[in-house]
Design a protein around this motif. Structure first.
Motif, PDB file in Angstrom:
ATOM      1  N   ARG A  20      40.717  30.359  61.514  1.00  0.00           N
ATOM      2  CA  ARG A  20      41.342  29.315  62.341  1.00  0.00           C
ATOM      3  C   ARG A  20      40.334  28.219  62.657  1.00  0.00           C
ATOM      4  O   ARG A  20      40.612  27.024  62.497  1.00  0.00           O
ATOM      5  N   TRP A  25      41.627  24.357  63.702  1.00  0.00           N
ATOM      6  CA  TRP A  25      42.902  24.542  64.394  1.00  0.00           C
ATOM      7  C   TRP A  25      42.701  25.106  65.783  1.00  0.00           C
ATOM      8  O   TRP A  25      41.824  25.948  66.011  1.00  0.00           O
ATOM      9  N   LEU A  30      47.776  27.260  65.246  1.00  0.00           N
ATOM     10  CA  LEU A  30      48.003  28.473  64.457  1.00  0.00           C
ATOM     11  C   LEU A  30      49.325  29.123  64.849  1.00  0.00           C
ATOM     12  O   LEU A  30      50.067  29.598  63.990  1.00  0.00           O
ATOM     13  N   GLU A  45      42.721  37.992  68.132  1.00  0.00           N
ATOM     14  CA  GLU A  45      41.360  37.478  67.984  1.00  0.00           C
ATOM     15  C   GLU A  45      40.359  38.243  68.852  1.00  0.00           C
ATOM     16  O   GLU A  45      39.195  38.372  68.478  1.00  0.00           O
ATOM     17  N   LEU A  63      47.153  30.814  57.437  1.00  0.00           N
ATOM     18  CA  LEU A  63      45.747  30.468  57.239  1.00  0.00           C
ATOM     19  C   LEU A  63      45.402  30.278  55.760  1.00  0.00           C
ATOM     20  O   LEU A  63      44.318  29.797  55.436  1.00  0.00           O
TER      21      LEU A  63
END
Length: 190
Positions: A20, A25, A30, A45, A63
């Motif tokens: 990301r 981004w 995202l 994450e 992605l």
């Protein structure tokens, strides 16, 4: 979450964050590109969530990196061996079944090799994958049903099926089954 699942969740989280950030981004961008909630992305994450296959596919597709890039250890060699028991368990059924990603290629044309076990009475419903996705499977033991766009296919040990993975599909077994699945996703990240 057991230790192996926790380590996998941590690895997936850092890879999602890195991918990301390499695109510049925000979390919101995202979320919009993937259709996954911002909150879920934050949890992924941080390594606090064990996302299901559908979420991982949505994130990897958005992605442009392919599912194997999120779950497999990085490697620089021309060949990569995955030892028995070392694949990434990305689905666990309520009765002990598992979907294990054992190998995969890098974009743009991603091929995934899965080892699936369905315990008696289990079912896995899969959302349609990206346009052009194809799936091949062969039943190694037991018997199962595969539904593709509402059409059912009864399979026994040794039987194989090829189908469009960009249609809704499901795998189910009354008595239990083990099958090998290959997924081809062309043009990931294109």
């Amino acid at each position: 979450m057991d230790d192996a699942s926790h380590q996998l969740a941590q690895a997936i989280g850092s890879r999602v964050r890195a991918a990301r950030q390499s695109r510049g981004w925000t979390l919101d961008q995202l979320a919009e590109a993937s259709g996954v909630s911002r909150r879920m992305i934050v949890n992924v994450e941080k390594g606090e969530a064990s996302p299901g296959i559908a979420i991982l596919l949505s994130l990897s597709d958005a992605l442009g990196i392919g599912l194997p890039a999120l779950v497999e250890p990085p490697h620089a060699a021309l060949a990569k061996v995955t030892r028995s028991g070392d694949g990434a368990v990305l689905w666990r059924g309520d009765h002990g079944g598992e979907g294990v990603l054992v190998a995969g290629t890098q974009p743009p044309d991603v091929v995934e090799l899965w080892d699936w076990t369905l315990a008696p009475g289990e079912r896995h419903d899969s959302e349609p994958h990206a346009a052009g996705t194809k799936e091949l499977l062969q039943v190694q033991s037991g018997s199962m049903r595969v539904e593709v766009a509402g059409e059912g296919h009864a399979l026994a040990a040794g039987d194989a099926l090829a189908f469009d993975g960009d249609a809704p599909h499901a795998y189910a077994s009354d008595a239990g089954a083990r099958f090998i699945l290959t997924v081809f996703e062309p043009g990931v990240g294109a």
